[in-house]
Design an enzyme around this catalytic site. Structure first.
Site, PDB file in Angstrom:
ATOM      1  N   LYS A   5     -17.378  -4.485  -0.681  1.00  0.00           N
ATOM      2  CA  LYS A   5     -16.304  -5.005   0.153  1.00  0.00           C
ATOM      3  C   LYS A   5     -16.959  -5.482   1.453  1.00  0.00           C
ATOM      4  O   LYS A   5     -17.515  -4.680   2.210  1.00  0.00           O
ATOM      5  CB  LYS A   5     -15.264  -3.935   0.450  1.00  0.00           C
ATOM      6  N   GLY A  58      -5.163  -0.566   9.930  1.00  0.00           N
ATOM      7  CA  GLY A  58      -4.616   0.689  10.430  1.00  0.00           C
ATOM      8  C   GLY A  58      -3.317   0.577  11.195  1.00  0.00           C
ATOM      9  O   GLY A  58      -2.804   1.583  11.698  1.00  0.00           O
ATOM     10  N   ALA A 108      -5.432  -4.090   4.230  1.00  0.00           N
ATOM     11  CA  ALA A 108      -5.140  -3.740   5.626  1.00  0.00           C
ATOM     12  C   ALA A 108      -3.690  -3.995   6.007  1.00  0.00           C
ATOM     13  O   ALA A 108      -3.107  -5.014   5.632  1.00  0.00           O
ATOM     14  CB  ALA A 108      -6.059  -4.473   6.614  1.00  0.00           C
ATOM     15  N   GLY A 109      -3.136  -3.059   6.760  1.00  0.00           N
ATOM     16  CA  GLY A 109      -1.812  -3.226   7.339  1.00  0.00           C
ATOM     17  C   GLY A 109      -0.690  -2.505   6.621  1.00  0.00           C
ATOM     18  O   GLY A 109       0.400  -2.346   7.173  1.00  0.00           O
ATOM     19  N   ASN A 141      -6.176   2.573   3.147  1.00  0.00           N
ATOM     20  CA  ASN A 141      -6.785   3.848   3.519  1.00  0.00           C
ATOM     21  C   ASN A 141      -5.865   4.631   4.452  1.00  0.00           C
ATOM     22  O   ASN A 141      -5.326   5.669   4.103  1.00  0.00           O
ATOM     23  CB  ASN A 141      -8.152   3.615   4.147  1.00  0.00           C
ATOM     24  N   THR A 142      -5.654   4.088   5.655  1.00  0.00           N
ATOM     25  CA  THR A 142      -4.887   4.804   6.681  1.00  0.00           C
ATOM     26  C   THR A 142      -3.485   5.151   6.213  1.00  0.00           C
ATOM     27  O   THR A 142      -2.965   6.239   6.548  1.00  0.00           O
ATOM     28  CB  THR A 142      -4.807   3.970   7.971  1.00  0.00           C
TER      29      THR A 142
END
Length: 258
Positions: free
Chosen positions: A100, A161, A187-188, A209-210
């Site tokens: 990635k 995040g 993301a997001g 992830n977050t």
């Protein structure tokens, strides 16, 4: 859905949810969340992996390489040279050549630096890496990355995040209409509904992830995200009804008693 595989560079995957390994309370919680998520592709930040002293505890101790496909990422890299060096290190350490690619523009927004990203992608593709680039939701950029030979494109839904969800679904739709390689929102994402929306748009997958690790109950959120991705994909494949301004009765009027 058993035959509806995610295919990246000729490799088949059953799960369309990809998850990260950072920000968990500990490695055991991380391992449990990965298991519950059903994810098969796991991204790891090369900078956070202890690959020099294997006598020390490492997140790699909690990830079965026979079960998961590792996706080393270049998180924290701000130049093409740094990102390329990090990918080479990951390959030399035996992590993977399936990477990635992140090349960030600044610390405040964590938006990608498009110029450096293209530069790094060009080098890595030539060196035989399977490159999955994190990029802005720009169809021109995605087309250039595809033309370079990237195996997928991963436009952001919102800043890393932030949990803001898919801020510009119209850009994502334009990308989907013009790009042949898998489009994966990266993301997001903040909630299960965000993941479902990405899949309902027609994205091939979602990486997060977050949203899981930062949840009050990461294990429960991992399961929610698994189900949301499945539901969103099913909804996309089924084909939604057209949007209409006025009502359309569900029950026919024929045969009503006057």
């Amino acid at each position: 859905m058993a035959e509806d595989k995610l295919v990246i560079a000729g490799r088949e995957f059953n799960s369309r949810l990809m998850v990260g390994t950072g920000k968990y309370a500990d490695f055991r919680q991380m391992a449990q969340a990965l298991e519950v998520s059903g994810a098969e592709i796991i991204t790891v930040a090369v900078r956070r992996v202890n690959i020099s002293d294997r006598s020390q505890e490492s997140l790699l101790d909690y990830i079965d390489p026979k079960k998961y496909t590792l996706l080393p990422n270049t998180a924290g890299c701000y130049t093409a040279d740094d990102a390329v060096r990090t990918c080479r290190l990951a390959r030399e350490a035996g992590l993977s050549d399936f990477v990635k690619l992140e090349v960030l523009g600044d610390e405040k927004t964590l938006f990608p630096d498009n110029e450096e990203l293209l530069k790094a992608a060009r080098i890595l593709v030539k060196e035989g890496f399977t490159v999955l680039p994190y990029c802005s939701d720009d169809v021109i950029l995605c087309r250039k990355l595809e033309d370079l030979g990237c195996a997928a494109v991963m436009p952001l839904g919102a800043p890393i995040g932030s949990g803001l969800g898919i801020r510009n679904p119209f850009n994502i739709r334009i990308i989907l209409e013009n790009i042949k390689v898998p489009v994966i929102v990266d993301a997001g994402v903040g909630s299960a509904s965000d993941a479902a929306i990405a899949m309902e748009l027609g994205c091939a997958g979602v990486l997060m992830n977050t949203a899981i690790a930062g949840a009050q109950d990461p294990i429960a959120m991992a399961e929610a995200m698994k189900l949301a991705v499945i539901a969103g994909r099913l909804s996309f494949k089924a084909g939604r009804i057209p949007r209409k301004l006025y009502a359309n009765a569900s029950s026919p009027l024929d045969g009503m008693i006057g």
